[in-house]
Design a protein around this motif. Structure first.
Motif, PDB file in Angstrom:
ATOM      1  N   ILE A 206       0.831  -1.209   0.000  1.00 56.15           N
ATOM      2  CA  ILE A 206       0.000   0.000   0.000  1.00 56.15           C
ATOM      3  C   ILE A 206       0.860   1.251   0.000  1.00 56.15           C
ATOM      4  CG2 ILE A 206      -1.681   1.317   1.334  1.00 56.15           C
ATOM      5  CD1 ILE A 206      -2.877  -1.332   2.256  1.00 56.15           C
ATOM      6  N   THR A 207       1.904   1.260   0.821  1.00 58.98           N
ATOM      7  CA  THR A 207       2.751   2.449   0.874  1.00 58.98           C
ATOM      8  C   THR A 207       3.502   2.665  -0.434  1.00 58.98           C
ATOM      9  OG1 THR A 207       4.427   1.092   1.963  1.00 58.98           O
ATOM     10  CG2 THR A 207       3.037   2.448   3.363  1.00 58.98           C
ATOM     11  N   ALA A 208       3.951   1.583  -1.061  1.00 63.22           N
ATOM     12  CA  ALA A 208       4.632   1.721  -2.352  1.00 63.22           C
ATOM     13  C   ALA A 208       3.680   2.280  -3.409  1.00 63.22           C
ATOM     14  CB  ALA A 208       5.191   0.375  -2.797  1.00 63.22           C
ATOM     15  N   ALA A 209       2.450   1.768  -3.429  1.00 66.17           N
ATOM     16  CA  ALA A 209       1.468   2.278  -4.390  1.00 66.17           C
ATOM     17  C   ALA A 209       1.105   3.720  -4.091  1.00 66.17           C
ATOM     18  CB  ALA A 209       0.220   1.394  -4.371  1.00 66.17           C
ATOM     19  N   PHE A 210       0.997   4.063  -2.812  1.00 61.75           N
ATOM     20  CA  PHE A 210       0.627   5.431  -2.459  1.00 61.75           C
ATOM     21  C   PHE A 210       1.750   6.407  -2.778  1.00 61.75           C
ATOM     22  CE2 PHE A 210      -0.288   8.828   0.753  1.00 61.75           C
ATOM     23  CZ  PHE A 210      -1.479   9.247   0.175  1.00 61.75           C
ATOM     24  N   ASP A 211       3.002   5.975  -2.609  1.00 65.20           N
ATOM     25  CA  ASP A 211       4.129   6.821  -3.016  1.00 65.20           C
ATOM     26  C   ASP A 211       4.043   7.133  -4.506  1.00 65.20           C
ATOM     27  OD1 ASP A 211       5.274   7.086  -0.548  1.00 65.20           O
ATOM     28  OD2 ASP A 211       6.680   5.432  -0.792  1.00 65.20           O
ATOM     29  N   GLU A 212       3.779   6.105  -5.305  1.00 69.55           N
ATOM     30  CA  GLU A 212       3.655   6.314  -6.748  1.00 69.55           C
ATOM     31  C   GLU A 212       2.457   7.206  -7.061  1.00 69.55           C
ATOM     32  OE1 GLU A 212       3.108   3.667 -10.854  1.00 69.55           O
ATOM     33  OE2 GLU A 212       3.548   2.681  -8.926  1.00 69.55           O
ATOM     34  N   HIS A 213       1.368   7.002  -6.331  1.00 68.37           N
ATOM     35  CA  HIS A 213       0.175   7.828  -6.520  1.00 68.37           C
ATOM     36  C   HIS A 213       0.486   9.306  -6.264  1.00 68.37           C
ATOM     37  CE1 HIS A 213      -4.083   9.070  -6.045  1.00 68.37           C
ATOM     38  NE2 HIS A 213      -3.618   9.777  -5.038  1.00 68.37           N
ATOM     39  N   LEU A 214       1.253   9.585  -5.221  1.00 69.56           N
ATOM     40  CA  LEU A 214       1.582  10.975  -4.896  1.00 69.56           C
ATOM     41  C   LEU A 214       2.450  11.605  -5.976  1.00 69.56           C
ATOM     42  CD1 LEU A 214       2.319  10.774  -1.055  1.00 69.56           C
ATOM     43  CD2 LEU A 214       0.283  11.677  -2.184  1.00 69.56           C
ATOM     44  N   VAL A 215       3.406  10.834  -6.488  1.00 77.38           N
ATOM     45  CA  VAL A 215       4.269  11.366  -7.556  1.00 77.38           C
ATOM     46  C   VAL A 215       3.434  11.722  -8.784  1.00 77.38           C
ATOM     47  CG1 VAL A 215       6.134  10.805  -9.157  1.00 77.38           C
ATOM     48  CG2 VAL A 215       6.325  10.160  -6.741  1.00 77.38           C
ATOM     49  N   LEU A 216       2.531  10.834  -9.161  1.00 77.97           N
ATOM     50  CA  LEU A 216       1.710  11.094 -10.345  1.00 77.97           C
ATOM     51  C   LEU A 216       0.721  12.230 -10.109  1.00 77.97           C
ATOM     52  CD1 LEU A 216       0.958   7.425 -11.504  1.00 77.97           C
ATOM     53  CD2 LEU A 216       2.663   9.015 -12.412  1.00 77.97           C
ATOM     54  N   SER A 217       0.159  12.296  -8.913  1.00 75.24           N
ATOM     55  CA  SER A 217      -0.805  13.365  -8.641  1.00 75.24           C
ATOM     56  C   SER A 217      -0.152  14.736  -8.666  1.00 75.24           C
ATOM     57  CB  SER A 217      -1.474  13.121  -7.289  1.00 75.24           C
ATOM     58  OG  SER A 217      -0.528  13.193  -6.231  1.00 75.24           O
ATOM     59  N   GLU A 218       1.134  14.809  -8.313  1.00 79.22           N
ATOM     60  CA  GLU A 218       1.854  16.087  -8.380  1.00 79.22           C
ATOM     61  C   GLU A 218       2.005  16.562  -9.828  1.00 79.22           C
ATOM     62  OE1 GLU A 218       2.992  18.161  -6.222  1.00 79.22           O
ATOM     63  OE2 GLU A 218       2.550  17.100  -4.368  1.00 79.22           O
ATOM     64  N   ARG A 219       1.889  15.646 -10.764  1.00 80.72           N
ATOM     65  CA  ARG A 219       2.086  16.004 -12.166  1.00 80.72           C
ATOM     66  C   ARG A 219       0.783  16.376 -12.868  1.00 80.72           C
ATOM     67  NH1 ARG A 219       5.963  10.905 -13.962  1.00 80.72           N
ATOM     68  NH2 ARG A 219       7.769  11.424 -12.618  1.00 80.72           N
ATOM     69  N   SER A 220      -0.335  16.304 -12.161  1.00 84.23           N
ATOM     70  CA  SER A 220      -1.604  16.643 -12.791  1.00 84.23           C
ATOM     71  C   SER A 220      -1.684  18.138 -13.045  1.00 84.23           C
ATOM     72  CB  SER A 220      -2.767  16.202 -11.895  1.00 84.23           C
ATOM     73  OG  SER A 220      -2.767  16.931 -10.680  1.00 84.23           O
ATOM     74  N   GLY A 221      -2.541  18.510 -13.977  1.00 84.46           N
ATOM     75  CA  GLY A 221      -2.672  19.919 -14.324  1.00 84.46           C
ATOM     76  C   GLY A 221      -3.145  20.753 -13.159  1.00 84.46           C
ATOM     77  N   ARG A 222      -4.018  20.189 -12.313  1.00 86.30           N
ATOM     78  CA  ARG A 222      -4.523  20.947 -11.182  1.00 86.30           C
ATOM     79  C   ARG A 222      -3.417  21.242 -10.185  1.00 86.30           C
ATOM     80  NH1 ARG A 222      -9.802  18.600  -8.507  1.00 86.30           N
ATOM     81  NH2 ARG A 222     -10.426  18.991 -10.668  1.00 86.30           N
ATOM     82  N   SER A 223      -2.567  20.244  -9.934  1.00 87.63           N
ATOM     83  CA  SER A 223      -1.464  20.464  -9.001  1.00 87.63           C
ATOM     84  C   SER A 223      -0.476  21.476  -9.555  1.00 87.63           C
ATOM     85  CB  SER A 223      -0.750  19.139  -8.712  1.00 87.63           C
ATOM     86  OG  SER A 223      -1.613  18.236  -8.064  1.00 87.63           O
ATOM     87  N   ARG A 224      -0.191  21.413 -10.847  1.00 89.26           N
ATOM     88  CA  ARG A 224       0.750  22.368 -11.433  1.00 89.26           C
ATOM     89  C   ARG A 224       0.194  23.781 -11.342  1.00 89.26           C
ATOM     90  NH1 ARG A 224       4.696  19.622 -14.041  1.00 89.26           N
ATOM     91  NH2 ARG A 224       4.216  17.536 -14.834  1.00 89.26           N
ATOM     92  N   GLY A 225      -1.099  23.917 -11.626  1.00 88.92           N
ATOM     93  CA  GLY A 225      -1.674  25.257 -11.595  1.00 88.92           C
ATOM     94  C   GLY A 225      -1.651  25.855 -10.209  1.00 88.92           C
ATOM     95  N   GLY A 226      -1.856  24.989  -9.157  1.00 91.47           N
ATOM     96  CA  GLY A 226      -1.873  25.507  -7.799  1.00 91.47           C
ATOM     97  C   GLY A 226      -0.497  25.698  -7.212  1.00 91.47           C
TER      98      GLY A 226
END
Length: 518
Positions: A206-226
């Motif tokens: 779970i932690t390995a998947a969540f780490d990957e999830h956080l990396v990918l979520s940082e790359r979303s357009g919403r995160s970049r804009g904020g």
């Protein structure tokens, strides 16, 4: 407004509320980081009583016992939570007085107070709330010598000193045990067993998947804009080459392309997820060259977005999760894992919820000499012999004022839970131990940096007493009568296990229950 109150570390004095404010923010004086914001809003107070109510509230917050009558109350510093609830009863009292045409406490007569007692007695509410509504009158009277002459209640004590329980002809029930019904042992056993499964078996995946999830979520357009995170600049044609390499890897591994289903049921390629994997904008994949690569590969499309993190945990010899964890499920499972950590720590340590939630990374130490797991944290409640403050306090021995618990009898070996990432730490320690139940799940529990030290030499059944330490002891909270320490039963099988040797811990019998009396 918090002149004589200890404040949270890092509080900016310039941001504190002042007397003239319509809302007083009291959160800087509340140290429990898991609590919601505390404030007092004076806007509902009728205008004639506004200044007096503010003065009384300021006195409750900051004044010592000097000048306060002890006829009705013992002098003590009230907790912030108590003051906020007291304020509500004070508002009800002033509203009632205003409806009778009174504009200040100096106009109130003993007959008015008798009528108010009759009014409260007839109110359709609990007896405890009726007592609190009359108790605030006694508290206002206790501060009369600190108020201007025009704002003082009559010199004679309210109801001529008669006790509130006599006025209401009923006593507040005193409960020796928790008000919350006990959870049945079968439910508790299953809950703890599956929580330990999450902590010891599922956590790494779970932690390995969540780490990957956080990396990918940082790359979303919403995160970049904020967060003003620009996409990496690439030479012309580089993105197409990277897309070709990615899809080639998918083909070599036999993986389908992540897909998403439209409202009409059509399954199409999830370009947004592929854009996160390539760390680019979603619109860049709409270029004809990139669409041509997708068409050229002709890979099958699957609904969802499986992550790269593999599933290595086993349940009865089989993978506990059917395939890789999906991007949309990673956060959900991480929340379940955090909850499992909380359950394990709470059950095996006996700490209060606020004490568990205030733990943070680095709070776990191991006493290898005595085979114990030590927790560093804060006490939020105090014993009956200490002032009623709510700021952190280190203390040795049982948390509540009672005679020390006897040394527990020896118990058989236990399977110890020694790995449990929480909200603030995403990797769990690979270490493991046996002999006694430990709650190193706290190694990642969220909270602030601990200032006082707490240990748990007598918290768990079968633990051996340790040498005196500067740390305070976290123990199961005794009620008014000292409870005995009985080893927990180890009976129910683990989830998915047929072995009777791997048992889930059952709570002790009701006559030796060690649950906290909150």
């Amino acid at each position: 407004m918090l002149l004589n109150r200890p404040l949270r570390p890092g509080t900016d004095p310039s941001t504190l509320s002042v007397f003239a404010d319509q809302r007083w923010r009291l959160s800087p004086a509340v140290f429990e980081g898991h609590t919601t914001a505390f404030s007092i809003d004076f806007s509902p107070i009728t205008a004639p009583f506004l200044h007096t109510v503010k003065t009384l509230t300021w006195l409750l917050l900051n004044h010592t016992s000097a000048g306060v009558s002890t006829f009705c109350f013992r002098p003590r510093t009230l907790a912030i939570t108590t003051i906020t609830s007291t304020f509500r009863n004070l508002r009800l009292f002033t509203d009632w007085l205003h409806e009778r045409g009174r504009t200040c406490f100096g106009e109130v007569s003993l007959a008015d107070l008798d009528d108010y007692a009759t009014h409260v007695k007839a109110t359709e509410t609990s007896h405890a709330q009726r007592e609190d509504r009359l108790s605030i009158v006694n508290r206002v009277w206790s501060y009369r010598d600190l108020l201007p002459e025009a704002d003082r209640l009559p010199q004679t004590p309210p109801w001529r000193g008669e006790r509130i329980q006599n006025i209401l002809q009923q006593r507040r029930a005193i409960r020796e045990e928790n008000r919350t019904p006990r959870i049945h042992p079968e439910t508790t056993s299953a809950l703890l067993a599956w929580s330990l499964r999450f902590v010891e078996t599922f956590a790494e995946d779970i932690t390995a998947a969540f780490d990957e999830h956080l990396v990918l979520s940082e790359r979303s357009g919403r995160s970049r804009g904020g967060r003003d995170i620009p996409s990496p600049r690439r030479p012309k044609g580089a993105l197409t080459d990277e897309l070709r390499v990615l899809l080639s890897d998918y083909r070599a591994q036999g993986r389908p392309i992540p897909g998403i289903r439209d409202n009409d049921g059509t399954l199409r390629v999830n370009l947004s997820h592929i854009a996160k994997v390539l760390d680019t904008a979603r619109g860049a994949l709409n270029a004809p060259s990139n669409r041509a690569v997708c068409a050229e590969m002709a890979l099958p499309v699957i609904e969802g977005a499986p992550l790269d993190a593999p599933v290595t945990g086993r349940l009865d010899g089989q993978p506990w999760h059917d395939g890789p964890i999906d991007y949309s499920d990673a956060g959900f499972l991480a929340r379940h894992l955090s909850t499992a950590c909380f359950i394990v720590i709470s059950y095996l340590s006996g700490m209060r919820a606020g004490e568990v939630l205030s733990l943070e990374r680095g709070c776990v130490e191991r006493d290898h000499a005595h085979d114990l797991v030590l927790l560093r944290g804060r006490h939020w409640k105090v014993s009956a012999t200490l002032p009623a403050t709510r700021y952190p306090r280190a203390r040795s021995g049982p948390i509540r004022g009672s005679s020390p618990r006897p040394s527990p009898p020896p118990s058989p070996p236990w399977n110890a839970c020694t790995r449990a990432p929480g909200c603030s730490q995403r990797r769990c320690s690979p270490t493991a131990a046996t002999a006694r139940p430990s709650c190193a799940a706290a190694s990642a529990a969220p909270g602030r940096r601990p200032e006082s030290t707490t240990t748990s030499p007598n918290s768990w059944p079968g633990s051996r007493p340790t040498a005196p330490s500067t740390a305070a002891a976290i123990t199961s909270r005794p009620t008014r009568s000292t409870r005995s320490s009985t080893p927990l039963a180890c009976a129910a099988p683990w989830p998915g296990s047929s072995s009777a040797g791997h048992g889930a811990w059952l709570p002790p019998p009701s006559n030796t229950d060690t649950s906290a009396s909150r």
